[in-house]
Scaffold this motif. Structure first.
Motif, PDB file in Angstrom:
ATOM      1  N   ASP A   1     -16.503 -30.867 -37.697  1.00  0.00           N
ATOM      2  CA  ASP A   1     -17.216 -30.091 -37.128  1.00  0.00           C
ATOM      3  C   ASP A   1     -18.426 -30.721 -36.493  1.00  0.00           C
ATOM      4  O   ASP A   1     -18.874 -31.938 -36.984  1.00  0.00           O
ATOM      5  N   GLN A   2     -19.149 -30.577 -35.347  1.00  0.00           N
ATOM      6  CA  GLN A   2     -20.234 -30.981 -34.695  1.00  0.00           C
ATOM      7  C   GLN A   2     -21.437 -31.283 -35.760  1.00  0.00           C
ATOM      8  O   GLN A   2     -22.125 -32.221 -35.840  1.00  0.00           O
ATOM      9  N   LYS A   3     -21.533 -30.247 -36.719  1.00  0.00           N
ATOM     10  CA  LYS A   3     -23.117 -30.218 -37.343  1.00  0.00           C
ATOM     11  C   LYS A   3     -22.638 -31.337 -38.500  1.00  0.00           C
ATOM     12  O   LYS A   3     -23.612 -32.029 -38.770  1.00  0.00           O
ATOM     13  N   SER A   4     -21.409 -31.673 -39.016  1.00  0.00           N
ATOM     14  CA  SER A   4     -21.057 -32.660 -40.014  1.00  0.00           C
ATOM     15  C   SER A   4     -21.301 -34.222 -39.167  1.00  0.00           C
ATOM     16  O   SER A   4     -21.885 -35.024 -39.857  1.00  0.00           O
TER      17      SER A   4
ATOM     18  N   GLU B   1     -25.279 -34.766 -38.882  1.00  0.00           N
ATOM     19  CA  GLU B   1     -25.787 -35.126 -40.297  1.00  0.00           C
ATOM     20  C   GLU B   1     -25.409 -36.514 -40.632  1.00  0.00           C
ATOM     21  O   GLU B   1     -26.304 -37.076 -40.886  1.00  0.00           O
TER      22      GLU B   1
END
Length: 236
Positions: free
Chosen positions: A161-164, A167
């Motif tokens: 996912d883009q969040k990972s 990060e």
């Protein structure tokens, strides 16, 4: 349908290059970013473009396609955003009459040619072409000039996912294939397997004693082992 017809984006890149000498000039108010473009990270970051565009103007025109009375960007969204920040009223642009699907392929190929996309973004684009546009892995390989194996790697990375991914980038690690694969393993709680072959991993060895195995069992085991080595790119 032939691959030449199927992947008109390859010819479109050449046509785009040939038309750079005589671009149109469009008002910025007529132009809009394409919501489905392959670039997902850093679309609004124009810091590196502003000084040169302010001093020299736009060296390379953007590419757009007409859609219901407005123009959608095929290539050059960051140049477009920089022009807005500089207060320009119009921008040099090449207008293509290619359809939406071909323009998406063009945008992907153009961005990848310039190395503007990280491996995760390319993977998401490949995923989109495979699932939504029903392209085969071979067709995508032809478009990007990648091996089928590398297309498979990038498709796997797209499960992140883009969040990972953000990060990982914030942590200071480059968004390389290796780092993204390792992140995917952690997210999916997988063991030591990897999608791509590891370099320099010869120190991790497994010894197997075939002494108690019958000939048939041993042959079957070696056959399956050979398939696993081929799958994970192990040459030893």
């Amino acid at each position: 349908m032939s691959k030449k017809t199927e992947f008109q984006a390859l010819d479109l890149i050449s046509a785009y290059s040939e038309k750079k000498k005589n671009p149109s000039h469009l008002e910025l108010s007529q132009i809009f970013p394409n919501p489905t473009q392959p670039r997902l990270i850093g679309r609004e970051d124009t810091t590196d473009l502003l000084p040169s565009m302010e001093r020299l103007g736009l060296i390379e025109p953007i590419l757009v396609r007409k859609d219901k009375g407005k123009f959608l960007i095929v290539a050059g969204e960051r140049r477009y955003r920089a022009a807005i920040k500089l207060g320009w009223k119009e921008i040099p642009a090449i207008i293509t009459d290619a359809n939406e699907d071909v323009c998406y392929e063009m945008s992907l190929a153009e961005n990848e040619k310039r190395k503007n996309l990280n491996p995760w973004e390319v993977g998401k684009a490949i995923q989109f072409l495979r699932k939504e546009k029903r392209k085969t892995a071979e067709e995508v390989s032809e478009l990007l000039g990648y091996s089928g194996r590398y297309v498979k790697q990038l498709s796997s990375i797209a499960r992140l996912d883009q969040k990972s991914v953000m990060e990982l980038m914030i942590s200071g690690k480059p968004l390389s294939v290796k780092n993204l694969e390792e992140l995917l393993k952690r997210k999916e709680n997988r063991g030591g397997e990897t999608i791509s072959p590891r370099v320099g991993s010869g120190t991790n060895r497994i010894s197997i004693n075939f002494g108690k195995l019958s000939g048939k069992v041993r042959d079957n085991f070696l056959k399956e082992l050979g398939l696993l080595k081929k799958k994970y790119g192990i040459n030893e």
